[in-house]
Design a protein around this motif. Structure first.
Motif, short mmCIF file in Angstrom:
data_model
loop_
_atom_site.label_atom_id
_atom_site.label_comp_id
_atom_site.label_asym_id
_atom_site.label_seq_id
_atom_site.Cartn_x
_atom_site.Cartn_y
_atom_site.Cartn_z
N GLN A 125 50.68 28.26 55.43
CA GLN A 125 50.92 29.69 55.31
C GLN A 125 51.85 30.00 54.14
OE1 GLN A 125 52.54 31.46 58.83
NE2 GLN A 125 52.58 33.53 57.99
N TYR A 126 52.94 29.26 54.02
CA TYR A 126 53.91 29.52 52.95
C TYR A 126 53.31 29.24 51.57
CZ TYR A 126 57.42 29.83 56.64
OH TYR A 126 58.14 30.20 57.76
N ILE A 127 52.55 28.15 51.48
CA ILE A 127 51.92 27.83 50.21
C ILE A 127 50.91 28.91 49.82
CG2 ILE A 127 50.33 26.23 49.04
CD1 ILE A 127 51.68 23.95 50.52
N PHE A 128 50.17 29.39 50.81
CA PHE A 128 49.19 30.45 50.52
C PHE A 128 49.88 31.70 49.98
CE2 PHE A 128 46.68 34.18 51.42
CZ PHE A 128 45.41 33.80 51.01
N LEU B 212 50.47 10.24 68.41
CA LEU B 212 51.77 10.81 68.77
C LEU B 212 51.71 11.43 70.16
CD1 LEU B 212 52.70 12.63 65.41
CD2 LEU B 212 53.59 10.43 66.25
N PRO B 213 52.85 11.49 70.86
CA PRO B 213 52.91 12.21 72.13
C PRO B 213 52.51 13.67 71.94
CG PRO B 213 54.86 10.88 71.82
CD PRO B 213 54.13 10.86 70.51
N ALA B 214 52.08 14.31 73.02
CA ALA B 214 51.55 15.67 72.94
C ALA B 214 52.55 16.65 72.33
CB ALA B 214 51.13 16.15 74.33
N ASP B 215 53.85 16.52 72.73
CA ASP B 215 54.83 17.47 72.21
C ASP B 215 55.05 17.29 70.71
OD1 ASP B 215 55.95 14.96 72.66
OD2 ASP B 215 57.98 15.78 72.90
N GLN B 216 55.00 16.02 70.24
CA GLN B 216 55.17 15.77 68.81
C GLN B 216 53.93 16.22 68.02
OE1 GLN B 216 56.68 11.94 67.62
NE2 GLN B 216 57.85 11.69 69.52
N GLN B 217 52.76 16.07 68.63
CA GLN B 217 51.54 16.56 67.98
C GLN B 217 51.64 18.07 67.77
OE1 GLN B 217 47.64 15.43 69.41
NE2 GLN B 217 48.42 13.53 70.30
N ALA B 218 52.08 18.77 68.81
CA ALA B 218 52.20 20.22 68.72
C ALA B 218 53.21 20.61 67.64
CB ALA B 218 52.61 20.81 70.06
N LYS B 219 54.30 19.87 67.57
CA LYS B 219 55.34 20.15 66.57
C LYS B 219 54.81 19.92 65.16
CE LYS B 219 60.08 18.92 65.25
NZ LYS B 219 61.25 18.05 65.57
N GLN B 220 54.11 18.79 64.97
CA GLN B 220 53.55 18.49 63.65
C GLN B 220 52.53 19.53 63.22
OE1 GLN B 220 54.41 16.11 61.43
NE2 GLN B 220 56.05 15.47 62.80
N LYS B 221 51.71 19.98 64.17
CA LYS B 221 50.71 20.99 63.84
C LYS B 221 51.36 22.32 63.50
CE LYS B 221 46.81 19.08 66.45
NZ LYS B 221 45.82 19.32 67.53
N ALA B 222 52.43 22.65 64.20
CA ALA B 222 53.15 23.90 63.92
C ALA B 222 53.76 23.86 62.52
CB ALA B 222 54.22 24.14 64.97
N ILE B 223 54.33 22.70 62.18
CA ILE B 223 54.91 22.54 60.83
C ILE B 223 53.81 22.64 59.77
CG2 ILE B 223 56.05 20.91 59.28
CD1 ILE B 223 57.58 19.84 61.71
N LYS C 132 41.93 37.39 61.59
CA LYS C 132 40.65 36.93 62.13
C LYS C 132 40.64 35.44 62.52
CE LYS C 132 38.48 40.84 61.78
NZ LYS C 132 37.95 41.54 62.99
N ILE C 133 41.46 34.64 61.88
CA ILE C 133 41.45 33.19 62.13
C ILE C 133 42.77 32.72 62.73
CG2 ILE C 133 41.11 30.90 61.13
CD1 ILE C 133 38.64 32.63 60.97
N GLY C 134 43.87 33.10 62.09
CA GLY C 134 45.19 32.62 62.50
C GLY C 134 45.54 31.36 61.73
N TRP C 135 46.83 31.19 61.41
CA TRP C 135 47.24 30.05 60.59
C TRP C 135 47.18 28.73 61.34
CZ3 TRP C 135 47.01 30.95 55.72
CH2 TRP C 135 47.26 32.24 55.24
N ASP C 136 47.39 28.77 62.66
CA ASP C 136 47.27 27.54 63.45
C ASP C 136 45.84 27.00 63.40
OD1 ASP C 136 49.93 27.63 64.14
OD2 ASP C 136 49.59 28.64 66.05
#
Length: 248
Positions: free
Chosen positions: A103-106, A86-97, A61-65
């Protein structure tokens, strides 16, 4: 004769299911039964099932992102500013991490809960035995913690219900998913220390503290009012630490 029958029923061994039910309707029975057996597997198994259901509801219903983005929006402004620089690509990478870490902690919650239960049991054991003159064992205190914290499962169940009922994804906060505490209803721009204090004033937490008081007093063989002072004292101390950290 009636007194004999009543005493026999009170001392009759309980099944794991009966223990769980009695935790909600007759907690003294559950904690007295822990003196006979310190088994705790069913509360943990129920926790695993609720975690699985809640996790699947979040994923669907929400998604981890989105879950991580919501957490980020409620993080300190300095953290948000650093990410925004941060540049857009690095922002996306940091958010993905970040989303992966959340998710893993949950999903690791059932295992982490055992570690936390062991730490809490040791702290309470030292408090009631050395501080208050009780005579509990670690196994008994561990079982008390596992049963006394069963009301926290209500939070996960309510979370599942609200997600499938159509909760707005933008308002979902994994750290505080349902409105059982004052902090849930405070505006997002409220001072962090106030939100931390409000979140600690939680109906389920108070319920758990009451059960811990009954359980610790029962297995340690000490007075409930003395036990209550210790259990609630720890809660007050932890709440103050949370408030101070949030303020800083």
């Amino acid at each position: 004769m009636s007194d004999t029958v009543a005493n026999a029923e009170a001392s009759a061994p309980l099944s794991q299911v009966e223990r769980v039910i009695d935790t909600f309707i007759a907690p003294s029975k559950t904690f007295h039964d822990i003196l006979r057996s310190s088994s705790w597997w069913l509360p943990w198994l129920l926790g695993v099932l609720v975690t699985l259901g809640f996790g699947l509801a979040i994923q669907q219903k929400i998604g981890w992102d989105k879950t991580y983005n919501n957490i980020l929006l409620q993080s300190p402004q300095s953290q948000q500013d650093r990410l925004a620089q941060l540049p857009a690509d690095q922002q996306a990478k940091q958010k993905a991490i970040g989303a992966s870490v959340v998710q893993y902690i949950f999903w690791a919650t059932p295992v982490l809960s055992l570690l936390f239960a062991a730490i809490a049991a040791m702290v309470l054991l030292a408090t009631v035995n050395f501080g208050l003159g009780g005579h509990a064992t670690f196994g008994q205190m561990f079982a008390v913690w596992m049963y006394a914290t069963l009301p926290f499962l209500v939070q996960g169940i309510l979370g599942i219900v609200t997600l499938f009922a159509g909760l707005d994804a933008d308002s979902f906060n994994l750290k505080n998913p349902v409105g059982t505490n004052i902090g849930y209803y405070l505006p997002l721009d409220s001072p962090k220390w106030l939100i931390a204090a409000g979140t600690s004033i939680d109906v389920l937490t108070i319920w758990v503290l009451i059960l811990l008081t009954i359980g610790c007093a029962t297995v340690a063989g000490i007075k409930r009012n003395t036990t209550a002072a210790a259990v609630w004292g720890w809660w007050i101390l932890i709440t103050l630490v949370k408030v101070v950290v949030a303020a800083i």
